[in-house]
Each structure stands twice: as C-alpha cells, then as structure tokens.
Write a protein that holds these residues in place. Structure first.
Motif, PDB file in Angstrom:
ATOM      1  N   MET A 245       0.825  -1.196   0.000  1.00 24.68           N
ATOM      2  CA  MET A 245       0.000   0.000   0.000  1.00 24.68           C
ATOM      3  C   MET A 245       0.862   1.251   0.000  1.00 24.68           C
ATOM      4  N   HIS A 246       1.985   1.175   0.725  1.00 25.42           N
ATOM      5  CA  HIS A 246       2.905   2.320   0.734  1.00 25.42           C
ATOM      6  C   HIS A 246       3.472   2.562  -0.658  1.00 25.42           C
ATOM      7  N   ALA A 247       3.810   1.486  -1.362  1.00 26.59           N
ATOM      8  CA  ALA A 247       4.364   1.626  -2.716  1.00 26.59           C
ATOM      9  C   ALA A 247       3.343   2.256  -3.659  1.00 26.59           C
ATOM     10  N   LEU A 248       2.079   1.876  -3.511  1.00 32.28           N
ATOM     11  CA  LEU A 248       1.023   2.444  -4.354  1.00 32.28           C
ATOM     12  C   LEU A 248       0.853   3.931  -4.057  1.00 32.28           C
ATOM     13  N   ASP A 249       0.885   4.292  -2.784  1.00 32.21           N
ATOM     14  CA  ASP A 249       0.768   5.698  -2.397  1.00 32.21           C
ATOM     15  C   ASP A 249       1.960   6.510  -2.905  1.00 32.21           C
ATOM     16  N   ALA A 250       3.173   5.947  -2.773  1.00 30.72           N
ATOM     17  CA  ALA A 250       4.375   6.653  -3.221  1.00 30.72           C
ATOM     18  C   ALA A 250       4.348   6.884  -4.726  1.00 30.72           C
ATOM     19  N   MET A 251       3.852   5.892  -5.482  1.00 33.19           N
ATOM     20  CA  MET A 251       3.720   6.062  -6.922  1.00 33.19           C
ATOM     21  C   MET A 251       2.752   7.190  -7.253  1.00 33.19           C
ATOM     22  N   GLY A 252       1.615   7.220  -6.567  1.00 34.26           N
ATOM     23  CA  GLY A 252       0.624   8.266  -6.820  1.00 34.26           C
ATOM     24  C   GLY A 252       1.170   9.648  -6.503  1.00 34.26           C
ATOM     25  N   ILE A 253       1.899   9.769  -5.409  1.00 36.28           N
ATOM     26  CA  ILE A 253       2.495  11.059  -5.038  1.00 36.28           C
ATOM     27  C   ILE A 253       3.497  11.502  -6.095  1.00 36.28           C
ATOM     28  N   TYR A 254       4.304  10.563  -6.583  1.00 35.41           N
ATOM     29  CA  TYR A 254       5.293  10.914  -7.611  1.00 35.41           C
ATOM     30  C   TYR A 254       4.604  11.349  -8.904  1.00 35.41           C
ATOM     31  N   LEU A 255       3.558  10.647  -9.316  1.00 38.35           N
ATOM     32  CA  LEU A 255       2.850  11.023 -10.542  1.00 38.35           C
ATOM     33  C   LEU A 255       2.306  12.445 -10.455  1.00 38.35           C
ATOM     34  N   ARG A 256       1.915  12.871  -9.246  1.00 39.58           N
ATOM     35  CA  ARG A 256       1.382  14.224  -9.072  1.00 39.58           C
ATOM     36  C   ARG A 256       2.463  15.295  -9.275  1.00 39.58           C
ATOM     37  N   THR A 257       3.734  14.901  -9.160  1.00 40.21           N
ATOM     38  CA  THR A 257       4.829  15.879  -9.317  1.00 40.21           C
ATOM     39  C   THR A 257       5.185  16.120 -10.775  1.00 40.21           C
ATOM     40  N   LEU A 258       4.668  15.299 -11.689  1.00 33.58           N
ATOM     41  CA  LEU A 258       5.022  15.420 -13.107  1.00 33.58           C
ATOM     42  C   LEU A 258       4.182  16.512 -13.763  1.00 33.58           C
ATOM     43  N   ASN A 259       4.817  17.618 -14.111  1.00 35.68           N
ATOM     44  CA  ASN A 259       4.089  18.714 -14.745  1.00 35.68           C
ATOM     45  C   ASN A 259       3.742  18.410 -16.200  1.00 35.68           C
ATOM     46  N   SER A 260       4.606  17.663 -16.880  1.00 35.58           N
ATOM     47  CA  SER A 260       4.331  17.251 -18.259  1.00 35.58           C
ATOM     48  C   SER A 260       4.981  15.895 -18.491  1.00 35.58           C
ATOM     49  N   PHE A 261       4.363  15.103 -19.346  1.00 30.71           N
ATOM     50  CA  PHE A 261       4.905  13.791 -19.661  1.00 30.71           C
ATOM     51  C   PHE A 261       4.200  13.225 -20.894  1.00 30.71           C
ATOM     52  N   GLN A 262       4.840  12.237 -21.472  1.00 31.17           N
ATOM     53  CA  GLN A 262       4.255  11.456 -22.555  1.00 31.17           C
ATOM     54  C   GLN A 262       4.333   9.992 -22.148  1.00 31.17           C
ATOM     55  N   VAL A 263       3.273   9.251 -22.397  1.00 35.76           N
ATOM     56  CA  VAL A 263       3.273   7.823 -22.114  1.00 35.76           C
ATOM     57  C   VAL A 263       2.565   7.099 -23.257  1.00 35.76           C
ATOM     58  N   VAL A 264       3.192   6.045 -23.725  1.00 32.40           N
ATOM     59  CA  VAL A 264       2.610   5.205 -24.776  1.00 32.40           C
ATOM     60  C   VAL A 264       2.225   3.875 -24.144  1.00 32.40           C
ATOM     61  N   ALA A 265       0.966   3.482 -24.321  1.00 34.23           N
ATOM     62  CA  ALA A 265       0.460   2.245 -23.736  1.00 34.23           C
ATOM     63  C   ALA A 265       0.133   1.242 -24.836  1.00 34.23           C
ATOM     64  N   ASP A 266       0.762   0.084 -24.776  1.00 36.16           N
ATOM     65  CA  ASP A 266       0.393  -1.050 -25.626  1.00 36.16           C
ATOM     66  C   ASP A 266      -0.574  -1.913 -24.830  1.00 36.16           C
TER      67      ASP A 266
ATOM     68  N   LEU B 146      -4.043   7.391 -14.528  1.00 38.70           N
ATOM     69  CA  LEU B 146      -2.797   8.110 -14.275  1.00 38.70           C
ATOM     70  C   LEU B 146      -3.051   9.449 -13.587  1.00 38.70           C
ATOM     71  N   PHE B 147      -4.263   9.980 -13.750  1.00 39.53           N
ATOM     72  CA  PHE B 147      -4.597  11.281 -13.152  1.00 39.53           C
ATOM     73  C   PHE B 147      -5.436  11.129 -11.894  1.00 39.53           C
ATOM     74  N   GLN B 148      -5.712   9.884 -11.488  1.00 31.50           N
ATOM     75  CA  GLN B 148      -6.505   9.634 -10.292  1.00 31.50           C
ATOM     76  C   GLN B 148      -5.656   9.140  -9.132  1.00 31.50           C
ATOM     77  N   TRP B 149      -4.620   8.361  -9.425  1.00 27.21           N
ATOM     78  CA  TRP B 149      -3.775   7.840  -8.359  1.00 27.21           C
ATOM     79  C   TRP B 149      -3.151   8.969  -7.554  1.00 27.21           C
ATOM     80  N   GLY B 150      -3.272   8.872  -6.236  1.00 29.82           N
ATOM     81  CA  GLY B 150      -2.667   9.867  -5.364  1.00 29.82           C
ATOM     82  C   GLY B 150      -3.532  11.072  -5.090  1.00 29.82           C
TER      83      GLY B 150
END
Length: 220
Positions: A1-22, A110-114
């Motif tokens: 659960m801590h890892a999931l929270d830490a990932m969400g917090i980090y995603l919130r710090t990204l002002n811009s990004f590109q992600v390609v999903a297969d 990606l915009f909901q986590w955290g």
C-alpha cells in the motif's frame, strides 16, 4: 500500500509527460469464448489543463484533445468530430465526460492515483510478489484484490516510481476477462500549445455529443 501511495504522489509531481500504452483487452462472446483485441494509446499531458491522446485499434484511429477550455473527440476513419465545453483541469475532465457523455478517457487512472483514498479503501488484499522486469526496466510486482476485480501493477524501482505494467481481471464474469497495459514513459516530451488544439481538416463533419445526464433528468 505504501508503494502504491508513493507512486501516486510521484505522478502528481510530473508537470508534463508522454506515455505510450500497448494494450490488450479480452472480449467475451455470448457463447463464452474469449477474444483478445490489441490497441495503442499515445498520451501527452501538460498539467493542469492540456491533454492529447491518440488511440489506434482495429476500429480505427481516434484523437482526444483538451486545451483547458474545450474537449474534442475526432474519429479519423468516420471523419466526424465533436467539441464540448470542458472543466478547467485534466483531473476534472474524465469525471465530467463520463457523467455527461459516457466517455472514459484512455489511461485516466494516471490522473486519479494519489488524488484521494477511494481506491485504497476498496482494496481487500495486497501482496508484494517481488522483483520483475518490464521491457528491461527493473520493477517491483504487486497484486491487489477488490470486490469485483483482481489487479496487478509493476512499479519501477529507484527514483522514478512509475507504473510500467498493469493487468486488470474482472471477476464478475465467469470467463474472467482481463485488460493489460504496458507503459513506456517520456518525462521530457517536446510539444507546443497547438498539439492540444483540434484544427478540423477539410471535409470533416461536426456532430453533437448526446448529454446522457440531461436526457436522464428529462425522463424523471
């Protein structure tokens, strides 16, 4: 659960990004046979209010544009597009589109986590499976269980705790279909403001999106 929270917090710090999903998605036919379909989503985001998503699959080629004021969906094969007023942030956009028009943005998680603990409250079990590699990137593999779904996530180890792979299995269907996403990240994308604004090509036809929320209210 801590890892999931830490990932969400980090995603919130990204002002811009590109992600390609297969992506691969199972579709269960009436006779119970499971058919798998493939698709690709290419997303560019600039928080708080610009987003562009390009989706390619067997049904064609679709684009989603959000410039902070308007949202546009464009179907290249059918040559139709629709534009509607939009809320002021990406975070609000998916809920607004889903509620009013029944549209779910690709990769909206990606915009909901955290952002809140709603997902965490629904988790009934969590397991750390251990180290694993996704496309050569070392990750930690986790598995979670909720009321109607089992899901797994691979989170990159190190200073960039990015989600690299996601598998969701639906438990309410006897066939237990699953959806898989493998994510490739670019944390320094190159773009300008025109990337988020739709410029209708010659011959394209504008249509109107049906407001299902308004229609529902009228029937009551």
């Amino acid at each position: 659960m801590h890892a999931l929270d830490a990932m969400g917090i980090y995603l919130r710090t990204l002002n811009s990004f590109q992600v390609v999903a297969d992506m691969t998605t199972d579709d269960v036919l009436e006779d119970g046979e499971t058919i798998q379909f493939s698709s690709k989503a290419d997303l560019v985001a600039a928080r708080p209010n610009r987003l562009r998503v390009e989706v390619t699959d067997d049904d064609g080629h679709r684009f989603f544009f959000f410039d902070g004021k308007n949202f546009t969906i464009f179907g290249e094969v059918v040559n139709y597009y629709a534009t509607v007023p939009a809320p002021s942030t990406i975070a609000q956009l998916n809920d607004d589109l889903n509620e009013k028009y029944g549209i779910e943005l690709p990769l909206s998680d990606l915009f909901q986590w955290g952002t809140n603990d709603a997902t965490s409250k629904k988790i009934k079990a969590a397991v750390d499976i251990g180290p694993s590699a996704v496309d050569g990137v070392t990750c930690e593999h986790y598995a979670f269980r909720q009321e109607s779904v089992d899901w797994q996530i691979w989170i990159e180890l190190g200073e960039f705790p990015l989600p690299r792979k996601l598998v969701i299995r639906t438990l309410t269907d006897e066939a237990k279909p699953q959806h898989t996403e493998i994510l490739t990240w670019n944390l320094a994308p190159s773009f300008n403001d025109t990337a988020f604004t739709f410029d209708p090509p010659p011959g394209v036809q504008r249509i109107t999106l049906a407001d299902i929320k308004a229609q529902s209210a009228e029937k009551q």
